[in-house]
Scaffold this motif. Structure first.
Motif, PDB file in Angstrom:
ATOM      1  N   GLN A 103      21.048 -45.235  -7.918  1.00 51.86           N
ATOM      2  CA  GLN A 103      20.105 -44.748  -6.923  1.00 51.86           C
ATOM      3  C   GLN A 103      18.943 -44.060  -7.626  1.00 51.86           C
ATOM      4  O   GLN A 103      19.155 -43.175  -8.448  1.00 51.86           O
ATOM      5  N   VAL A 104      17.734 -44.487  -7.293  1.00 47.07           N
ATOM      6  CA  VAL A 104      16.543 -43.894  -7.863  1.00 47.07           C
ATOM      7  C   VAL A 104      16.235 -42.604  -7.112  1.00 47.07           C
ATOM      8  O   VAL A 104      16.213 -42.575  -5.877  1.00 47.07           O
ATOM      9  N   GLN A 105      15.978 -41.550  -7.846  1.00 40.85           N
ATOM     10  CA  GLN A 105      15.624 -40.274  -7.249  1.00 40.85           C
ATOM     11  C   GLN A 105      14.121 -40.054  -7.341  1.00 40.85           C
ATOM     12  O   GLN A 105      13.520 -40.284  -8.385  1.00 40.85           O
ATOM     13  N   VAL A 106      13.535 -39.602  -6.240  1.00 44.26           N
ATOM     14  CA  VAL A 106      12.102 -39.397  -6.146  1.00 44.26           C
ATOM     15  C   VAL A 106      11.854 -38.009  -5.581  1.00 44.26           C
ATOM     16  O   VAL A 106      12.509 -37.598  -4.625  1.00 44.26           O
ATOM     17  N   ALA A 107      10.897 -37.293  -6.147  1.00 44.96           N
ATOM     18  CA  ALA A 107      10.582 -35.951  -5.677  1.00 44.96           C
ATOM     19  C   ALA A 107       9.090 -35.696  -5.770  1.00 44.96           C
ATOM     20  O   ALA A 107       8.480 -35.966  -6.801  1.00 44.96           O
TER      21      ALA A 107
ATOM     22  N   ASP B 176      12.402 -48.768  -1.260  1.00 49.09           N
ATOM     23  CA  ASP B 176      13.796 -48.416  -1.024  1.00 49.09           C
ATOM     24  C   ASP B 176      14.098 -46.949  -1.296  1.00 49.09           C
ATOM     25  O   ASP B 176      15.122 -46.437  -0.831  1.00 49.09           O
ATOM     26  N   HIS B 177      13.236 -46.292  -2.042  1.00 49.78           N
ATOM     27  CA  HIS B 177      13.516 -44.933  -2.492  1.00 49.78           C
ATOM     28  C   HIS B 177      12.356 -44.020  -2.145  1.00 49.78           C
ATOM     29  O   HIS B 177      11.203 -44.304  -2.472  1.00 49.78           O
ATOM     30  N   TRP B 178      12.683 -42.924  -1.487  1.00 47.02           N
ATOM     31  CA  TRP B 178      11.692 -42.007  -0.953  1.00 47.02           C
ATOM     32  C   TRP B 178      11.990 -40.570  -1.334  1.00 47.02           C
ATOM     33  O   TRP B 178      13.153 -40.167  -1.424  1.00 47.02           O
TER      34      TRP B 178
END
Length: 126
Positions: free
Chosen positions: A1-5, A114-116
């Motif tokens: 899972q890609v983490q985005v911040a 897909d990653h937010w």
């Protein structure tokens, strides 16, 4: 899972500037399409800007062209949104999003991402 911040949001006056910052834990960040979206309704987001993996292809919403600049640093796994000449209508929660597939053809499709991140608030006063 890609983490985005995201970070960098805040209060600015009309005509001012803000710089939004997005960090990701993606292992192959240089291949990701990255984008910034703005929340415009309870469950509606609009694409503000997007950038492909090598930075050579970008998209800007008409309302921000000439004012905002999206950039990325693949060595740091980050993407920024420089927001200049801010207007009150730029206000909203901004989200950073990643498309690990890296398909330029669909970089303007919200469903490609897909990653937010959790969002950062931008408020522009007149």
């Amino acid at each position: 899972q890609v983490q985005v911040a995201e970070s960098g949001g805040g209060l600015a006056q009309a005509g001012g500037s803000l710089r939004l910052h997005c960090s990701t834990s993606g292992r192959s960040f240089s291949g990701y399409i990255m984008a910034w979206f703005r929340q415009v309704a309870e469950n509606q987001r609009e694409l503000v800007a997007a950038i492909n993996g090598n930075g050579r292809s970008t998209f800007y919403r008409d309302s921000v062209k000439g004012r905002f600049i999206i950039s990325r640093d693949n060595a740091k796994n980050t993407v920024d949104l420089q927001m200049n000449s801010l207007k009150p209508e730029d206000s909203g929660v901004y989200y950073c999003a990643a498309d690990p597939r890296g398909e330029i053809a669909t970089m303007t499709w919200q469903t490609s991402y897909d990653h937010w991140g959790q969002g950062t608030q931008v408020t522009v006063s007149s």
